[in-house]
Scaffold this active site. Structure first.
Site, PDB file in Angstrom:
ATOM      1  N   ILE A   1      -7.095   7.697  -0.983  1.00  0.00           N
ATOM      2  CA  ILE A   1      -6.974   6.246  -1.096  1.00  0.00           C
ATOM      3  C   ILE A   1      -7.831   5.673   0.021  1.00  0.00           C
ATOM      4  O   ILE A   1      -7.724   6.087   1.180  1.00  0.00           O
ATOM      5  CB  ILE A   1      -5.500   5.793  -0.976  1.00  0.00           C
ATOM      6  N   SER A   2      -8.738   4.781  -0.314  1.00  0.00           N
ATOM      7  CA  SER A   2      -9.744   4.323   0.638  1.00  0.00           C
ATOM      8  C   SER A   2      -9.122   3.528   1.783  1.00  0.00           C
ATOM      9  O   SER A   2      -8.032   2.958   1.670  1.00  0.00           O
ATOM     10  CB  SER A   2     -10.788   3.448  -0.062  1.00  0.00           C
ATOM     11  N   GLN A   3      -9.842   3.501   2.889  1.00  0.00           N
ATOM     12  CA  GLN A   3      -9.500   2.659   4.021  1.00  0.00           C
ATOM     13  C   GLN A   3      -9.340   1.210   3.545  1.00  0.00           C
ATOM     14  O   GLN A   3     -10.149   0.719   2.758  1.00  0.00           O
ATOM     15  CB  GLN A   3     -10.626   2.761   5.051  1.00  0.00           C
ATOM     16  N   PRO A   4      -8.302   0.489   3.988  1.00  0.00           N
ATOM     17  CA  PRO A   4      -8.100  -0.892   3.524  1.00  0.00           C
ATOM     18  C   PRO A   4      -9.333  -1.770   3.695  1.00  0.00           C
ATOM     19  O   PRO A   4      -9.661  -2.575   2.808  1.00  0.00           O
ATOM     20  CB  PRO A   4      -6.931  -1.381   4.376  1.00  0.00           C
TER      21      PRO A   4
ATOM     22  N   ARG B   1       0.823  -1.221   0.000  1.00  0.00           N
ATOM     23  CA  ARG B   1       0.000   0.000   0.000  1.00  0.00           C
ATOM     24  C   ARG B   1       0.854   1.266   0.000  1.00  0.00           C
ATOM     25  O   ARG B   1       0.446   2.298  -0.529  1.00  0.00           O
ATOM     26  CB  ARG B   1      -0.940  -0.004   1.214  1.00  0.00           C
TER      27      ARG B   1
END
Length: 663
Positions: free
Chosen positions: A61-64, A35
């Site tokens: 960038i979205s939360q995992p 990431r």
């Protein structure tokens, strides 16, 4: 680039598997994709945080977990053709490429698309085809698709995307207005025929708006069409039935409500903010009762040891030290230097007047390493040597809290070269100051610390100060472990029958295992450590409010402001308590089994520290938690008011005018 395999494994275990992600293909893919290769330069240290991160152009960038949830929901299989709407950094496309046969991704911001292509190629995912265009219209040239994922929230499901699904194809998309009371919902659409689709709701989410011909206009003018049925009021009614009304703070009946926990070795009393008068006065009322009627002799507070020691000398009738500075004069001064704390100190001094010296109740700071004083020293040094590093430090100290998830915070907290260059000199100064202070404490004759404990503290100081210097999640665990050890030493020094009251923020005294801080990020706190050490001999009581005023700053080291606390969100525990309709009450969470079960379901809970940013309240001050698993009791005051800082003319009759609170 450093090896982050362990960080990815930890992310998969704590953030994904622990939350119910089960698809082995998704978990394996997220273990493989680095990431940190897809975040903004300088943000690599935050790559595996449990939250979104900024990537420019107002995008994140979205939360995992959200990435994993969407990919699992869309059921991507090997060999399938996939369309992603909203390339962003390219991270989700890389995850998809680990599973699917062909991945197309469309991004409306050309600079982001270009950067994503470069990042994907550098990470070994050059086969992903990144296009620039209106994502609400899809990418017809490569249709039909077995799966479509949309990484932005629209007012409704675009018809163009539905038309580009293959028979049996799945579309996952956030729908709704994030600003509306019902928020956004993550929907899954499955094509079951030429003109037939099935729809299911997966979860509540929060995404940036989907801009385009079949989405939102640039000014957000289009109305959302999603609807979530009204929430049942049965739970607020259940809360109202179990609620025990609170008398006035000065009514002896207030303290008697807490007799149920008076046999515990440790009673921990929380607060929902560091700047609310009602919480301080509630804790003072409970503590007065426990000291006067149940033999409690230790008041241990979330404060720097040297400042609290000045108050302790006052309340236990010890002489003030020569040239002693007034207590709590560094940021945030209002947290302990306020009228409620001064009133309690006056009461405790009066109570101790008739008690033998060995049995007098004391007032102790749990942070012997003097965190806030040390931060003041760090800022003074950086202000003089590198003002930009000082700016970064204020951001890191103020907002890298376990409950914040505002992506912009991470962007402002990226380290500079100058910040790192100042590390050695600052830490050496802090360690020397600690060693001198501990030596002075031991020679004073009143300290519970002995020479061996002093030596241990000094040996550990360098690691503590290095982690504290950089701020962030690791400093949280280290500080709470250290404060818990101080509490243990205090209990040991006062004898086997000693009992303590702890005053600290809800985030410190609620069992961290029942929050996303602990369950997802592996952070612990004093409340968890007390339960593990003392079991049923520890009682944890949290406090909450719906609205009112609070004393807080906008940035670390900033001026105190009296801010209006926004009414609680509809999806929060605070709103449930507000809707119970009683202005002040206590819930005994262990006494009512059905209520305890209902309040164990995770919801948002609000946390306000010394910083309050109402404009980003959801991201900056709310976190998922289980109320009844965190606490044994919950004290509710529907509308609260800010603390009143001490005026310069505050004096204690018969004592030096500068001690302990005078200026």
């Amino acid at each position: 680039m450093p090896d982050t395999t362990r960080s990815r494994d930890r992310m998969v275990e704590r953030q994904l598997a622990a939350r119910g992600i089960r698809d082995a293909r998704v978990l394996d893919a997220m273990r493989k994709v680095p990431r940190e290769a897809f975040v903004a330069p300088g943000s690599e240290e935050f790559a595996y945080e449990d939250g979104p991160l900024p990537i420019g152009h107002g995008q994140t960038i979205s939360q995992p977990y959200i990435v994993a949830l969407m990919i699992e929901a869309v059921e991507v299989r090997p060999g399938e053709r996939v369309l992603e709407v909203g390339t962003g950094s390219g991270y989700a496309a890389a995850i998809l490429a680990e599973i699917a046969g062909a991945v197309h991704s469309i991004e409306r911001h050309a600079p982001l698309a270009g950067t994503a292509r470069e990042r994907l190629a550098a990470a070994g995912y050059g086969s992903v085809e990144v296009h620039v265009g209106d994502g609400t219209l899809g990418w017809a040239e490569a249709a039909p698709y077995d799966a479509i994922l949309v990484a932005a929230g629209g007012p409704l499901v675009p018809e163009a995307l539905k038309a580009q699904l293959a028979p049996g194809g799945r579309l996952v998309i956030p729908v709704g207005d994030v600003a509306a009371a019902e928020g956004q919902s993550l929907l899954k659409i499955t094509r079951t025929g030429d003109d037939r689709w099935e729809q299911e709701r997966i979860a509540g989410v929060r995404f940036v708006p989907l801009i385009g011909a079949q989405g939102w206009a640039e000014d957000g003018s289009r109305a959302a069409s999603s609807h979530v049925p009204a929430r049942s009021r049965s739970l607020p009614e259940t809360i109202a039935e179990a609620a025990e009304p609170l008398p006035a703070f000065d009514d002896p009946a207030f303290g008697r409500l807490f007799d149920r926990w008076a046999d515990r070795r440790v009673v921990l009393l929380g607060e929902a903010s560091h700047g609310t008068d009602d919480f301080y006065r509630a804790r003072a009322a409970v503590t007065r009762h426990l000291i006067a009627h149940h033999g409690f002799s230790i008041v241990a507070v979330e404060a720097d040891w040297p400042d609290a020691a000045a108050v302790d000398r006052f309340v236990r009738h010890h002489a003030a030290r020569e040239f002693e500075e007034p207590a709590f004069t560094r940021f945030p001064t209002w947290m302990w230097r306020n009228e409620a704390v001064a009133d309690f100190a006056d009461w405790l001094r009066g109570h101790n007047d008739g008690v033998p010296p060995a049995r007098r109740a004391g007032f102790y700071g749990l942070d012997i390493y003097n965190m806030r004083g040390s931060i003041a020293a760090v800022l003074a040094y950086l202000d003089a040597h590198d003002p930009e590093a000082a700016r970064i430090a204020r951001e890191r100290y103020g907002c890298l809290t376990p409950w914040q998830s505002d992506p912009a915070t991470y962007g402002r907290a990226v380290l500079s070269r100058g910040y790192e260059d100042c590390e050695a000199e600052v830490i050496a100064q802090l360690r020397d100051l600690l060693e001198k202070r501990l030596d002075y404490e031991t020679r004073d004759g009143q300290s519970f610390l002995d020479a061996a404990q002093n030596a241990r503290l000094v040996r550990s100081a360098e690691r503590y100060y290095r982690i504290m210097y950089y701020g962030g999640a690791e400093s949280w665990n280290l500080r709470d472990s250290h404060m818990f050890e101080t509490l243990e030493h205090l209990l040991e020094a006062r004898g086997p029958e000693a009992k303590a009251v702890v005053w600290a923020h809800n985030s410190h005294i609620g069992d961290a295992r029942a929050t996303e801080m602990g369950a997802v990020r592996g952070e612990h706190n004093i409340g968890q450590l007390c339960r593990e050490r003392f079991g049923d001999e520890a009682a944890l009581v949290g406090m909450g409010t719906h609205t009112g005023t609070v004393a807080a700053a906008t940035n670390w080291d900033g001026e105190m402001e009296v801010k209006r606390v926004r009414p609680s969100r509809e999806d929060s525990y605070e709103r449930l308590c507000h809707e119970a309709g009683q202005p002040r009450f206590l819930l005994d969470l262990a006494a009512d089994g059905p209520l305890r079960t209902r309040l164990a379901e995770e919801r948002l809970q609000r946390f306000i520290g010394v910083i309050y940013r109402p404009e980003t309240e959801l991201q900056s001050h709310y976190a998922q938690a289980s109320l009844s698993r965190q606490y044994d009791g919950w004290l509710w005051i529907d509308e609260t008011r800010a603390v009143t800082p001490l005026a310069p003319e505050h004096r204690h009759p018969g004592t030096p005018e500068t001690w302990p609170f005078g200026v």
